[in-house]
Design a protein around this motif. Structure first.
Motif, mmCIF file in Angstrom:
data_model
loop_
_atom_site.group_PDB
_atom_site.id
_atom_site.type_symbol
_atom_site.label_atom_id
_atom_site.label_comp_id
_atom_site.label_asym_id
_atom_site.label_seq_id
_atom_site.Cartn_x
_atom_site.Cartn_y
_atom_site.Cartn_z
ATOM 1 N N MET A 221 20.811 -0.470 -23.789
ATOM 2 C CA MET A 221 19.269 0.061 -23.778
ATOM 3 C C MET A 221 18.385 -0.894 -23.387
ATOM 4 N N ALA A 222 18.583 -2.220 -22.657
ATOM 5 C CA ALA A 222 17.500 -3.206 -22.785
ATOM 6 C C ALA A 222 16.743 -3.392 -21.343
ATOM 7 N N LEU A 223 17.358 -2.704 -20.512
ATOM 8 C CA LEU A 223 16.848 -2.832 -19.096
ATOM 9 C C LEU A 223 16.031 -1.642 -18.537
ATOM 10 N N ASP A 224 15.209 -1.828 -17.271
ATOM 11 C CA ASP A 224 14.841 -0.855 -16.472
ATOM 12 C C ASP A 224 15.633 -0.892 -15.241
ATOM 13 N N VAL A 225 15.185 0.328 -14.603
ATOM 14 C CA VAL A 225 16.062 0.545 -13.148
ATOM 15 C C VAL A 225 16.162 -0.597 -12.396
ATOM 16 N N ASN A 226 14.900 -1.163 -12.019
ATOM 17 C CA ASN A 226 15.070 -2.358 -11.188
ATOM 18 C C ASN A 226 16.036 -3.433 -11.445
ATOM 19 N N TYR A 227 15.701 -3.927 -12.862
ATOM 20 C CA TYR A 227 16.525 -4.973 -13.248
ATOM 21 C C TYR A 227 18.074 -4.724 -13.340
ATOM 22 N N ALA A 228 18.048 -3.457 -13.585
ATOM 23 C CA ALA A 228 19.824 -3.061 -13.800
ATOM 24 C C ALA A 228 20.326 -2.930 -12.354
ATOM 25 N N THR A 229 19.743 -2.567 -11.508
ATOM 26 C CA THR A 229 20.103 -2.475 -10.074
ATOM 27 C C THR A 229 20.269 -4.048 -9.476
ATOM 28 N N LYS A 230 19.466 -4.739 -9.874
ATOM 29 C CA LYS A 230 19.652 -6.347 -9.346
ATOM 30 C C LYS A 230 20.956 -6.696 -10.059
ATOM 31 N N LEU A 231 20.821 -6.728 -11.499
ATOM 32 C CA LEU A 231 22.144 -7.148 -11.985
ATOM 33 C C LEU A 231 23.430 -6.335 -11.335
ATOM 34 N N ALA A 232 23.544 -5.155 -11.274
ATOM 35 C CA ALA A 232 24.820 -4.500 -10.609
ATOM 36 C C ALA A 232 25.102 -5.290 -9.247
ATOM 37 N N HIS A 233 24.171 -5.335 -8.487
ATOM 38 C CA HIS A 233 24.411 -6.060 -7.041
ATOM 39 C C HIS A 233 24.959 -7.410 -7.207
ATOM 40 N N LYS A 234 24.099 -8.169 -7.913
ATOM 41 C CA LYS A 234 24.582 -9.698 -8.122
ATOM 42 C C LYS A 234 25.938 -9.591 -8.875
ATOM 43 N N CYS A 235 26.421 -8.701 -9.685
ATOM 44 C CA CYS A 235 27.706 -8.959 -10.229
ATOM 45 C C CYS A 235 28.652 -8.256 -9.447
ATOM 46 N N HIS A 236 28.377 -7.744 -8.402
ATOM 47 C CA HIS A 236 29.306 -6.862 -7.777
ATOM 48 C C HIS A 236 30.355 -7.753 -7.275
ATOM 49 N N GLU A 237 30.024 -8.951 -6.716
ATOM 50 C CA GLU A 237 31.093 -9.537 -5.891
ATOM 51 C C GLU A 237 32.195 -10.328 -6.898
ATOM 52 N N TYR A 238 31.651 -10.410 -8.340
ATOM 53 C CA TYR A 238 32.753 -10.633 -9.069
ATOM 54 C C TYR A 238 33.433 -9.571 -9.924
ATOM 55 N N GLY A 239 33.345 -8.370 -9.071
ATOM 56 C CA GLY A 239 34.304 -7.045 -9.660
ATOM 57 C C GLY A 239 33.916 -6.747 -10.847
ATOM 58 N N LEU A 240 32.433 -6.395 -11.218
ATOM 59 C CA LEU A 240 32.044 -5.722 -12.456
ATOM 60 C C LEU A 240 32.511 -4.212 -12.397
ATOM 61 N N LYS A 241 33.163 -3.675 -13.143
ATOM 62 C CA LYS A 241 33.687 -2.419 -13.274
ATOM 63 C C LYS A 241 32.675 -1.329 -13.572
ATOM 64 N N TRP A 242 31.817 -1.707 -14.487
ATOM 65 C CA TRP A 242 30.935 -0.773 -14.911
ATOM 66 C C TRP A 242 29.516 -1.548 -15.239
ATOM 67 N N ILE A 243 28.536 -0.734 -15.400
ATOM 68 C CA ILE A 243 27.372 -1.028 -15.951
ATOM 69 C C ILE A 243 26.783 -0.030 -17.127
ATOM 70 N N GLU A 244 27.044 -0.670 -18.310
ATOM 71 C CA GLU A 244 26.748 0.554 -19.590
ATOM 72 C C GLU A 244 25.460 0.559 -20.074
ATOM 73 N N GLU A 245 25.269 1.517 -20.632
ATOM 74 C CA GLU A 245 23.917 2.014 -21.246
ATOM 75 C C GLU A 245 22.500 1.123 -20.950
ATOM 76 N N ALA A 246 22.234 0.869 -19.657
ATOM 77 C CA ALA A 246 21.538 -0.201 -18.943
ATOM 78 C C ALA A 246 20.096 0.163 -19.324
ATOM 79 N N ILE A 247 19.702 1.316 -19.668
ATOM 80 C CA ILE A 247 18.288 1.852 -19.809
ATOM 81 C C ILE A 247 18.054 2.817 -20.914
#
Length: 398
Positions: A221-247
């Motif tokens: 529950m720590a993030l906002d949509v903008n930060y969560a979106t950036k995190l998801a895209h930057k981690c995508h190349e490392y095969g992040l399966k999911w981003i959980e309870e981001a906001i």
């Protein structure tokens, strides 16, 4: 066949210094991974950034509910809620159970929920309802001399498979788990440098575990949509399966947007802090996530989880309950849309498998090489016992 009626409902907290761990698993000692600079919405305040206990994540403690039948059979369950939940169980909810047939669980749940609707609906009130409901299912299983999963329709597979939540996915892989979910350590307040550290950690873990092992981020529950979106895209190349309870769990519109924003193939998951079918209806109908993660000890118990699961099934979403030990295992083994389960690594360094609700439960089954045979659940009720060495205190009586 006639069954004994419910004689008495009792609610307890753990007395003395033994409240650490157990159902209130956030209440751990110094140096435990679960309380080590994990990103939260309170991270905006420097004094509460290092430890979740510093802002009171462990203030409630464990709730223990016992339901005794006329013949002396006792069903019990543990969840969180502490003394406030004890008051609700003893002073309010007991009236809906005592003198009743324990198999009238639908009516009992309905009366607890709607009888407390004017002050409840979510949070600690539903935690208390969940504790009563789980104890009721434990009692029903003991009266019928069969495990809860039999009463839920029986197993649809021979074993459970688990992913591990903890600080060391690399060690979890060695232990046989199918994936590892890391806590997010740095939130938006720590800026680009914190974001860089989050990405570097996933990159490091990917290099350790190889390509085929699942890696996920629990953002609590720590993030906002903008930060969560950036995190998801930057981690995508490392095969992040999911981003959980981001906001914020009340920001359904934010989750709806996040699901649109994440890279193709990455899953959005949430629901750990959601309650009842109505909250999950919002998540599902608004297209907020791919997997819902109700905690059976917090969302309304087994009775409500069945409704939540049916709703998810109709929307083509998976149900992977938040780690709740045997209380979710009996459910997951009976549902096709629950293909795997979560296991919280309660060892302080996440370096070995330890019972999740220790020290409160005895005979708690734990996975071996990331798996658990259905036969491990073949005991009446939920198949666990309350540890007699854990001292209970009953703060209220009715």
């Amino acid at each position: 066949m006639g069954y004994p009626k419910i004689k008495q409902v009792r609610a307890y907290v753990i007395k003395g210094g033994e409240g650490g761990g157990g159902a209130d698993y956030h209440d751990q000692g110094e140096g435990h991974w679960i309380d080590n600079h994990i990103a939260t919405s309170m991270g905006r305040y420097p004094e509460y950034r290092q430890s979740r206990k510093s802002f009171g994540i462990n203030v409630l403690g464990t709730l223990v509910v016992e339901i005794e039948a006329d013949d002396g059979t006792v069903g019990f369950a543990v969840t969180t809620g502490g003394e406030p939940a004890c008051y609700m169980v003893e002073k309010h909810f007991a009236r809906f159970l005592e003198g009743r047939n324990p198999f009238e669980y639908e009516r009992i749940w309905d009366q607890m929920y709607f009888g407390s609707q004017y002050y409840g609906r979510k949070g600690i009130v539903v935690n208390a309802i969940s504790g009563v409901d789980l104890a009721l299912w434990d009692l029903m299983g003991k009266l019928r001399q069969e495990p809860v999963y039999h009463m839920l329709g029986g197993a649809v597979r021979d074993e459970l498979q688990f992913y591990a939540t903890g600080a060391r996915p690399d060690l979890a892989k060695e232990m046989g788990f199918i994936g590892g979910k890391l806590p997010l350590y740095h939130g938006p307040i720590e800026g680009d440098e914190g974001l860089k550290k989050n990405v570097e950690l996933i990159a490091d873990m990917r290099s350790r575990v190889g390509e085929d092992f699942w890696l996920m981020y629990d953002c609590w529950m720590a993030l906002d949509v903008n930060y969560a979106t950036k995190l998801a895209h930057k981690c995508h190349e490392y095969g992040l399966k999911w981003i959980e309870e981001a906001i914020n769990p009340d920001d359904y519109w934010g989750y709806q947007q996040l699901k649109k924003n994440v890279p193709a193939g990455m899953l959005v998951t949430t629901g750990e802090h959601e309650s009842t079918r109505w909250g999950f209806k919002m998540l599902l109908e608004m297209g907020c996530c791919d997997i819902i993660q109700p905690d059976v000890g917090w969302c309304g118990g087994v009775t409500e989880l069945l409704k939540i699961s049916a709703l998810a099934d109709a929307h083509g979403a998976l149900v992977v309950p938040h780690g709740s030990s045997v209380y979710s295992y009996h459910f997951v083994i009976t549902r096709h849309n629950s293909p795997f389960a979560e296991f919280l690594m309660m060892a302080p360094k996440a370096d070995h498998v330890a019972p999740m609700f220790h020290p409160q439960l005895l005979n708690e089954p734990i996975p071996e090489k990331g798996r658990l045979k259905v036969t491990a659940l073949d005991k009446p009720g939920f198949g666990v016992n309350l540890n007699p060495e854990v001292k209970l205190y009953r703060p209220y009586e009715h």
